[in-house]
Design a protein around this motif. Sequence first.
Motif, mmCIF file in Angstrom:
data_model
loop_
_atom_site.group_PDB
_atom_site.id
_atom_site.type_symbol
_atom_site.label_atom_id
_atom_site.label_comp_id
_atom_site.label_asym_id
_atom_site.label_seq_id
_atom_site.Cartn_x
_atom_site.Cartn_y
_atom_site.Cartn_z
ATOM 1 N N HIS A 175 81.060 7.608 -43.781
ATOM 2 C CA HIS A 175 82.190 7.122 -42.971
ATOM 3 C C HIS A 175 82.977 6.020 -43.682
ATOM 4 O O HIS A 175 84.172 5.877 -43.460
ATOM 5 C CB HIS A 175 81.695 6.608 -41.609
ATOM 6 N N LEU A 176 82.287 5.237 -44.522
ATOM 7 C CA LEU A 176 82.953 4.110 -45.186
ATOM 8 C C LEU A 176 84.140 4.580 -46.028
ATOM 9 O O LEU A 176 85.162 3.904 -46.102
ATOM 10 C CB LEU A 176 81.972 3.328 -46.066
ATOM 11 N N MET A 204 87.496 4.877 -44.145
ATOM 12 C CA MET A 204 88.095 3.748 -43.432
ATOM 13 C C MET A 204 89.246 3.145 -44.231
ATOM 14 O O MET A 204 89.115 2.892 -45.423
ATOM 15 C CB MET A 204 87.030 2.668 -43.183
ATOM 16 N N GLU A 245 90.525 0.210 -43.524
ATOM 17 C CA GLU A 245 90.252 -1.230 -43.589
ATOM 18 C C GLU A 245 88.820 -1.441 -43.111
ATOM 19 O O GLU A 245 88.335 -0.720 -42.240
ATOM 20 C CB GLU A 245 91.203 -1.976 -42.645
ATOM 21 N N ASP A 246 88.125 -2.412 -43.693
ATOM 22 C CA ASP A 246 86.804 -2.772 -43.169
ATOM 23 C C ASP A 246 86.787 -4.271 -42.889
ATOM 24 O O ASP A 246 86.966 -5.085 -43.802
ATOM 25 C CB ASP A 246 85.694 -2.380 -44.161
ATOM 26 N N VAL A 247 86.595 -4.617 -41.624
ATOM 27 C CA VAL A 247 86.494 -6.017 -41.227
ATOM 28 C C VAL A 247 85.015 -6.420 -41.279
ATOM 29 O O VAL A 247 84.203 -5.898 -40.516
ATOM 30 C CB VAL A 247 87.039 -6.221 -39.791
ATOM 31 N N TYR A 298 83.150 -8.716 -40.067
ATOM 32 C CA TYR A 298 83.402 -9.665 -38.979
ATOM 33 C C TYR A 298 82.612 -10.963 -39.123
ATOM 34 O O TYR A 298 83.152 -12.052 -38.944
ATOM 35 C CB TYR A 298 83.055 -8.973 -37.650
ATOM 36 N N HIS A 299 81.315 -10.853 -39.449
ATOM 37 C CA HIS A 299 80.464 -12.046 -39.485
ATOM 38 C C HIS A 299 80.610 -12.847 -40.780
ATOM 39 O O HIS A 299 80.043 -13.923 -40.913
ATOM 40 C CB HIS A 299 78.997 -11.663 -39.242
ATOM 41 N N HIS A 302 73.872 -5.916 -44.127
ATOM 42 C CA HIS A 302 74.863 -4.828 -44.006
ATOM 43 C C HIS A 302 76.205 -5.273 -44.598
ATOM 44 O O HIS A 302 76.817 -4.549 -45.378
ATOM 45 C CB HIS A 302 75.050 -4.437 -42.536
ATOM 46 N N GLU A 303 76.649 -6.477 -44.224
ATOM 47 C CA GLU A 303 77.985 -6.908 -44.645
ATOM 48 C C GLU A 303 78.022 -7.312 -46.111
ATOM 49 O O GLU A 303 79.001 -7.039 -46.811
ATOM 50 C CB GLU A 303 78.488 -8.029 -43.711
ATOM 51 N N MET A 351 76.134 -6.113 -48.530
ATOM 52 C CA MET A 351 76.028 -4.910 -49.372
ATOM 53 C C MET A 351 77.370 -4.174 -49.403
ATOM 54 O O MET A 351 77.758 -3.624 -50.436
ATOM 55 C CB MET A 351 74.879 -4.024 -48.910
ATOM 56 N N LYS A 352 78.073 -4.187 -48.273
ATOM 57 C CA LYS A 352 79.416 -3.590 -48.274
ATOM 58 C C LYS A 352 80.367 -4.415 -49.149
ATOM 59 O O LYS A 352 81.159 -3.868 -49.908
ATOM 60 C CB LYS A 352 79.947 -3.472 -46.836
#
Lengths: 321, 321
Positions: free
Chosen positions: A32-33, A36, A38-40, A42-43, A128-129, A131-132
């Motif tokens: 899915h990445l 996308m 845009e990827d926010v 968030y944290h 998660h964030e 590694m992205k």
Amino acid sequence: MDRTCVKNNRNKTKSGENGEKRDGTFHLQNPHLERMDEDVLYHLGLNTTSHNFVEMFGDVKFVCMGGTANRMETFAYYLLDVLGLKLPTGTTLIDISRNSHRYSMYKVGPVLSISHGMGVPSIGILLHEIMKLLKYAKVKDPVLFRIGTCGGIGVEGGTIVISEDAVDGLGSSYFQVPVLGKIVRRPAVFDKELIEELKDCVDPKDSYKTVTGITLCADDFYEGQGRLDGAFCDYTEAEKMEYLHKLKDQGVVNFEMEALVFAALTHHAGIRAADVCVACLDRLKGDQVNTPKDVLYEWQKRPQKLVASYIKKQLEKCECS
Amino acid sequence: MDRTCVKNNRNKTKSGENGEKRDGTFHLQNPHLERMDEDVLYHLGLNTTSHNFVEMFGDVKFVCMGGTANRMETFAYYLLDVLGLKLPTGTTLIDISRNSHRYSMYKVGPVLSISHGMGVPSIGILLHEIMKLLKYAKVKDPVLFRIGTCGGIGVEGGTIVISEDAVDGLGSSYFQVPVLGKIVRRPAVFDKELIEELKDCVDPKDSYKTVTGITLCADDFYEGQGRLDGAFCDYTEAEKMEYLHKLKDQGVVNFEMEALVFAALTHHAGIRAADVCVACLDRLKGDQVNTPKDVLYEWQKRPQKLVASYIKKQLEKCECS
């Protein structure tokens, strides 16, 4: 400095569950990445539209995580010193994630120093964030460290503990999380070669020991670690001691609260990682963390010294080659 | 103001699992605490030897918790205003737990405003320590609130969600934690009367809705909440939507990451508690939190307004009686 030189070590280790592309990039198994726009994150207070990840983070080789923002800021300034880096006149380090109010992130040359809060869910979100972030920044072969505190089991306060394996409170070495209503199990595996490389960086002149062993990753600080001093306790001191001695006999050397997901998610992505903690106390001798603040502060620097020494050595290798 | 007046409400509700002493104090079932000469509340940076808990916290009636230090500082200043309290000239609020570097705690009259970080383990540690703090301070009938953010399920962004019940990612309404190697299960129960009292405080002029329902307390933000945008994802969008609709049909209105332990430990102690969150988005419409920062900031104030209004009302009742 050659940006790709650290991968030489990486190629000697076996790849993660998802395999690894031959060019040294790691692989996040999420189709899915790619779809996308845009990827926010968030944290982390970052997003792929308003931030140029390749420009900001493309040179990252090491990511160091620890519980508190304070410790990770201290580590960032310590790294500046150890790596002999100088900030441009009139500048200072700034918390890159300050707008998120969740984590604090500092960048010192090729190293990110980030706070992860307490417990598996908190470091899990960060993993998660981050590694992205590394994927979007096209970073190759990053190495991740957790620089933490722990309770030793038959291990004196002030000792450094490097986790060889991680287990949960029932002795399982799998990170288990409900996904769409069903449990998904991922093996919590640390990179054995990285542990050896860290041990090679131990300074023989250190006044304290550095040990390795199994880490019990608890979901609670009190009852979940067999303490008698939580708000609730339904067991006796004798039952607690029997439990702690049983763990010791099984090779468990420390309690902390993040190792399981840290080992599992990094292994799943094929990223090398190590958990390096200092024991705040020996749990065979008590429950309360009542060591004086200045002593604890000095102890907390010990994993920082070891990891910084590893990073310096790796970067020097790159410069020589 | 009569310090004991809030207990009148408490007496109408059934007591927690441990029962409740008739004088209005709650009970922490831990015989070991009575035998300790000193208790170091390590993550709050307080201890019973160097701090006089009765003097510092004896007037506390309400404890409000939320994820970030920033939000809880904002809430503290907002409360000052709502409750019409004035700080002495030349003083300002200070983070009482600043030395711990773990949580941030502010005190405004009879209210504590504290950050809890993210996830069950992080708020769990805080609950153990804050309940001990309240016990040592001889506080009677405290009421605890979580003022959080969440992902709505069929609930529009900006809506307030009050949790009626909490379940984990497998649908269990028990908080389960390994203690001495065996699972201990504690029912996650919120005080139904407190929920009704909160609903009575909803301002009919609000431009947004306030709803109640079941809260799914996840241990992860990404896969654990069926998101497609984590570092890993092994399911399709159709499978995700099927899962979310199934949850909706079961009465689940939101995802967050703390409700289960918050309900379970407060219920176990016989302390009334409520979880009041604002939805950052409707998960039936997406995964990413990409609402503009200023809008999110305004939304985050909504649970604060409701809880502050409840606290004000309760304190006014005390003054009138």
